[in-house]
Structure formats: C-alpha cells, structure tokens
Design a protein around this motif. Structure first.
Motif, short mmCIF file in Angstrom:
data_model
loop_
_atom_site.label_atom_id
_atom_site.label_comp_id
_atom_site.label_asym_id
_atom_site.label_seq_id
_atom_site.Cartn_x
_atom_site.Cartn_y
_atom_site.Cartn_z
N MET A 64 0.66 -1.35 0.07
CA MET A 64 0.06 -0.02 -0.12
C MET A 64 0.91 1.35 0.04
O MET A 64 0.35 2.07 -0.54
N TYR A 65 1.86 1.09 0.89
CA TYR A 65 2.97 2.35 0.66
C TYR A 65 3.58 2.53 -0.71
O TYR A 65 3.58 3.73 -1.24
N HIS A 66 3.92 1.28 -1.43
CA HIS A 66 4.36 1.57 -2.72
C HIS A 66 3.30 2.10 -3.69
O HIS A 66 3.54 2.92 -4.68
N LYS A 67 1.95 1.73 -3.57
CA LYS A 67 1.00 2.33 -4.38
C LYS A 67 0.88 3.98 -4.34
O LYS A 67 0.61 4.58 -5.11
N THR A 68 1.12 4.32 -2.89
CA THR A 68 0.99 5.96 -2.67
C THR A 68 2.37 6.70 -2.64
O THR A 68 2.23 7.55 -2.39
N ASP A 69 3.21 5.78 -3.23
CA ASP A 69 4.73 6.60 -3.23
C ASP A 69 5.12 7.08 -2.03
O ASP A 69 5.85 7.94 -1.79
N ASP A 70 4.91 6.32 -0.86
CA ASP A 70 5.35 6.61 0.27
C ASP A 70 6.42 5.90 0.54
O ASP A 70 6.79 4.68 1.35
N ASN A 71 7.67 6.07 0.04
CA ASN A 71 8.77 5.27 -0.23
C ASN A 71 9.63 5.26 1.21
O ASN A 71 10.24 4.20 1.61
N ILE A 72 9.52 6.30 1.93
CA ILE A 72 10.34 6.37 3.42
C ILE A 72 9.70 5.48 4.33
O ILE A 72 10.18 4.66 5.01
N TRP A 73 8.06 5.60 4.56
CA TRP A 73 7.50 4.66 5.19
C TRP A 73 7.81 3.29 4.66
O TRP A 73 7.97 1.97 5.57
N MET A 74 7.65 2.82 3.55
CA MET A 74 7.91 1.46 2.84
C MET A 74 9.56 1.10 3.31
O MET A 74 9.46 -0.03 3.57
N GLY A 75 10.20 1.89 2.99
CA GLY A 75 11.68 1.19 3.28
C GLY A 75 11.93 0.98 4.87
O GLY A 75 12.74 -0.08 5.19
N PHE A 76 11.34 1.95 5.82
CA PHE A 76 11.38 1.38 7.11
C PHE A 76 10.62 0.26 7.68
O PHE A 76 11.29 -0.51 8.19
N THR A 77 9.55 0.21 7.02
CA THR A 77 8.79 -1.02 7.19
C THR A 77 9.28 -2.26 6.85
O THR A 77 9.30 -3.44 7.77
N ILE A 78 9.83 -2.35 5.67
CA ILE A 78 10.54 -3.46 4.97
C ILE A 78 12.00 -3.65 6.09
O ILE A 78 12.20 -4.80 6.32
N THR A 79 12.58 -2.76 6.54
CA THR A 79 13.62 -3.02 7.52
C THR A 79 13.27 -3.55 8.44
O THR A 79 13.97 -4.55 8.99
N PHE A 80 12.22 -3.05 9.36
CA PHE A 80 11.79 -3.73 10.71
C PHE A 80 11.19 -5.08 10.22
O PHE A 80 11.07 -5.75 11.37
N MET A 81 10.69 -5.35 9.06
CA MET A 81 10.36 -6.89 9.11
C MET A 81 11.72 -7.83 8.63
O MET A 81 11.56 -8.96 9.24
N LEU A 82 12.55 -7.35 8.04
CA LEU A 82 13.35 -8.54 7.66
C LEU A 82 14.61 -8.64 8.56
O LEU A 82 15.00 -9.70 8.77
N VAL A 83 14.97 -7.42 9.24
CA VAL A 83 16.12 -7.78 10.31
C VAL A 83 15.65 -8.57 11.32
O VAL A 83 16.60 -9.59 11.74
N PRO A 84 14.51 -8.63 11.97
CA PRO A 84 14.37 -9.55 13.07
C PRO A 84 13.96 -10.94 12.55
O PRO A 84 14.46 -11.97 12.88
N ALA A 85 13.55 -11.01 11.22
CA ALA A 85 13.08 -12.32 10.48
C ALA A 85 14.58 -12.97 10.35
O ALA A 85 14.75 -14.14 10.42
N VAL A 86 15.50 -12.43 9.76
CA VAL A 86 16.86 -12.92 9.48
C VAL A 86 17.60 -13.32 10.83
O VAL A 86 18.24 -14.40 10.94
#
Length: 491
Positions: A64-86
């Motif tokens: 949804m962030y990608h569709k609305t071009d909210d790249n900053i929120w999308m980048g931080f959200t992906i980071t806080f998803m992937l770091v604990p997952a790894v």
C-alpha cells in the motif's frame, strides 16, 4: 541436613510445583513417556502465529505504501520486517545446530524466512507421536536397570519427546524476545509516528500496530518468566493465572506509555529523539561491559565450545545489544553478568530496579513536557494537559502492578530475603527512625526531675529490669536498619 532443609522449604512454597512422580504399570515396569504428561507446544504455535501475522500484515502495508509512493515509510517498514526475521532464522539454526546435519528442507525453509513454520510443524508432530512408540535403546537399558534393581535416570523418566519439545519451547522463547524488541517495537513506533503525521488511521496500519503491541507484550512476558526460571532453576516454577494477568497489565501499560511518549516527543522535536534513543541504547549496551571491566573478569567460556574468543565476543555483543534494546522500552527483568556461564546474574537487585523505574518516570515526564511546549497545531483539538496526565498515570499504574506482582504474585516470593514491603518500609521510614533515636538519646529535664523526686530507695536496691523498661522500638529500629544495610550491600 541441608537436603532436609531444602525439602522443607520447598514444601512451604505453595506456588512452586513439586516434581511429578513417574507412573508405574501393573507389571512393575516404569513408563518412560506418558502422553498425558507431555504438554502441548502452545507457546511455539503462538509465537509462530505472531511471526506470520506481523510479517504478512507488514508486507500488505508495504504494498500500500508502494502504491501511494510513500517510499520512506515503505523502506523503514521493510527494514523492521527483515532484520528480526533474519536474526530469528540464525537463532533457530544456531540453537538446533542444523549446519552440521543433513537437513536440506529445513535449511531451505530458513532461507525462505519460513524457519519458524517448519520448526512449529516439527514440534506438533513430536507432540502427537509422544508415548506411542518407545525408543529401543531406552527399552533395553530400562530392562537391564530393573533387573539389577537400580533406579532409572531422570532423563529416561522425562522422555525423549518431552526433551525435544522443551528444546523447541526454549528456542521459540528466544525468538519471541528477538521479534518483540528488534522488530515489533521499532515497527510500532514507526507506524504510530506515521499515523500522527498523516492524520488518519489506515486499517492495515492499525492492524499491524495491534499485532506488534501484542508481540511486544508477549516478549516482555517471556523475559519476566525466563528471569524467574533462570534464578530459581532448582525449583519447578509454575505461575498462577493471577500472576500472568498482573504481568500482562504491568508490561502492557509500561510499553504503551513509553512508546507513546517517544512518538509524541518525536512529532515535536524530530531530530532530538534520535539523540535520546542513542543515549539510551549506548548506556544500556556499555553498562554490562563496564561492570565486566570493573570486576576484571574473563569472558564466559561455555557460551559455545567451538567458538574462539572473537566468536564469543561477537555473540556476547549481540546478546548485549538485545539487552539494551529491551531496556530502552521496558525493564528487562534480568541483569547481565558476562563473567558467568549463563550470562545472567541470579541476585535480585531491588535498588537497581527502583533506580530504573524512577529514572524512566522522570525521562517520560521530561519528554511529554517538552512535547507539550513544542507541539504542533495538529493537537489543537486534543486536550494536551489531560493527555500528559493520562500518560503519567498509566506509567504509575504499570509500576503499581509491578510492585503487586513482586509482593503477592511472584511464585518464589517466599524465597526472597527482603520483599517490596520491607524495602519500601525501610527506605521511607529510615530518616524518621533516625530522628526518633536522636530525640530519645537527648535527656529530658522534666522527665529527669520527676524520676529523681519519685525515687525513695537507693538505686543499688533496684534490679536491672525494674530500673528501666525495655525499649522495644529501639530493637525494632536496629533490626530494620540492619535490613537497609543488607539491601545497600546487595546493590
């Protein structure tokens, strides 16, 4: 004598579960695994569901962030998803030692970030197979021991299935803490900040915030239970429902008010919140190392046998980083001791607990006060003084439930040398007792004159007990002063 005293002390503690006795069959053969005694891996299933729910909801929100071009929120959200997952995949692989085993499917699932799913399925399969088939080696060894008249070892009484499930539970407890404080906590802070900045609630974002709050509360609850189990590993500890309820309210209020204070402060002074976060993180990260250098100790060698000193230092740094991240948002319930093989200090330090909550209350008060003076126009329709009071009351209620837990609901409270009541009573009344003692030590002219005129017999004829009544208050003051001295030495 020592064993008898320990057994009597264990019988006196009502909240500590006695060791279960193994069942005996009709033919005199002792059963190794009983399916009714094997507990279901509910904690493993719950931690896996939280992991999947947060990951899937975060992925939907990123789209949804990608569709609305909210790249900053999308980048931080992906980071806080992937770091604990790894980190969770690495933790599960490290605990179960899968790198030296031929398990390609498990390693593939870990590479796809689905390691918790395959581990959860393994735990469920082990649970449903428990007690249906016994290991041949255990059966043969058991018959030999029974013929010789020897007792069975404790690990045979527990059973291979229960040991496997216990390993899964312990692994998922660690992953729940990692997920909560390295992923869910920054994720909740980010999404709450984005909600305030964009001035509307998005359903996917609200769902993610609720899931992360549940994950953080569960992680803090796991920290408290692990601290109790590590400190009192000689006992089989079982917490009552009232204890769990008290801890949930305590942890939920503490974390919610802390995150809200940080987010409100960041909306008014955006760049200053980075300084506040870094100061907190660095302080709690270097505190265990400063104590380690002060003690002039050596690194614990039992962290992993195959590790060199460099590998041990890296593992300890990661462990210290997790400890610091926990303390930034809530009380970790444990203190690190890098010289001990378990890395945990067993002694309960009441003074450190009091200093943490007093300092955190003052910090939250300063953050909210600064927000109140520098808030934006968005809060014109919000009663700011009422919000400040609510946050302070919420944190005070969290401290109150924490005190209630340690005083009434802690399963090992009878093993405490001093409890919350003793500490509060000694600290609050210490100065008043000192003033009373000084007042009693000073001579009173009116009392002296009355006693001299009332004496009709020489003092030599009076006994020691009749000459002066016993001063019970002075004995009580000396005892409580000794308690306070012991507390200061423990700190």
């Amino acid at each position: 004598m020592c064993e008898v005293a320990m057994e009597e002390q264990e019988r006196e503690i009502s909240d500590i579960e006695p060791q279960e006795q193994p069942s005996v069959a009709e033919n005199g053969v002792m059963m190794v695994v009983n399916h009714s005694q094997v507990h279901a891996p509910l904690s493993v299933v719950f931690a896996t569901l939280l992991y999947l729910a947060e990951f899937i909801t975060g992925a939907v929100l990123c789209s949804m962030y990608h569709k609305t071009d909210d790249n900053i929120w999308m980048g931080f959200t992906i980071t806080f998803m992937l770091v604990p997952a790894v980190l969770i995949q690495l933790t599960l692989t490290f605990i179960h030692r899968d790198l030296g085993r031929d398990r390609p499917l498990v390693l593939l699932m870990h590479l796809l970030l689905l390691g918790p799913v395959i581990r959860c399925l393994e735990a469920v399969v082990v649970y449903y197979k428990a007690g249906k088939k016994e290991e041949p080696y255990v059966t043969i060894s058991r018959k030999i021991h029974l013929k010789k008249g020897q007792g069975l070892p404790m690990e045979w009484e527990i059973g291979q299935s229960e040991r496997t499930l216990a390993a899964h539970r312990n692994a998922f407890k660690r992953t729940a803490v990692i997920q909560a404080f390295l992923g869910s906590t920054p994720q909740l802070t980010l999404q709450l900040y984005a909600t305030i900045q964009e001035k509307y609630f998005q359903p996917a974002r609200l769902t993610l915030m609720i899931i992360t709050l549940i994950s953080i509360t569960y992680g803090a609850l796991v920290c408290s239970v692990l601290a109790i189990q590590i400190r009192y590993d000689d006992y089989k500890v079982r917490l009552r429902p009232a204890a769990y309820l008290c801890m949930i309210v305590w942890r939920g209020l503490e974390i919610a008010t802390r995150i809200t204070a940080l987010v409100l402060f960041s909306t008014a002074l955006t760049y200053w919140v980075i300084l506040v976060g870094l100061v907190n993180l660095l302080f709690f990260f270097f505190l265990p190392w400063a104590e380690f250098w002060h003690k002039k100790g050596s690194l614990a060698e039992d962290v992993e046998k195959n590790f060199s000193k460099l590998g041990t230092t890296i593992v300890l740094c990661m462990f210290t980083l997790l400890y610091a991240c926990i303390n930034v948002f809530c009380w970790s319930a444990v203190q690190l001791d890098l010289t001990h093989k378990e890395l945990i200090e067993r002694k309960q330090r009441w003074v450190r607990l009091a200093l943490y909550y007093c300092g955190r209350f003052v910090e939250n008060f300063l953050l909210i006060t600064l927000w109140y003076f520098y808030k934006s126009d968005f809060y014109e329709y919000v009663c700011a003084p009422l919000l400040v009071v609510q946050l302070l009351i919420g944190y005070s209620l969290a401290v109150l439930f924490m005190l209630l837990f340690y005083q009434f609901c802690h399963p090992c409270r009878r093993l405490f040398k001093y409890n919350v009541h003793d500490c509060l009573h000694c600290v609050c009344c210490y100065k008043r007792r000192e003033r009373d003692k000084q007042r009693k030590s000073q001579p009173s002219y009116s009392t002296t004159g009355t006693m001299e005129m009332g004496l009709e017999e020489p003092l030599e004829l009076l006994g020691a007990q009749n000459s002066e009544p016993p001063d019970l208050t002075r004995q009580l003051g000396e005892r409580e002063t000794a308690i306070l001295d012991d507390i200061m030495e423990a700190a």
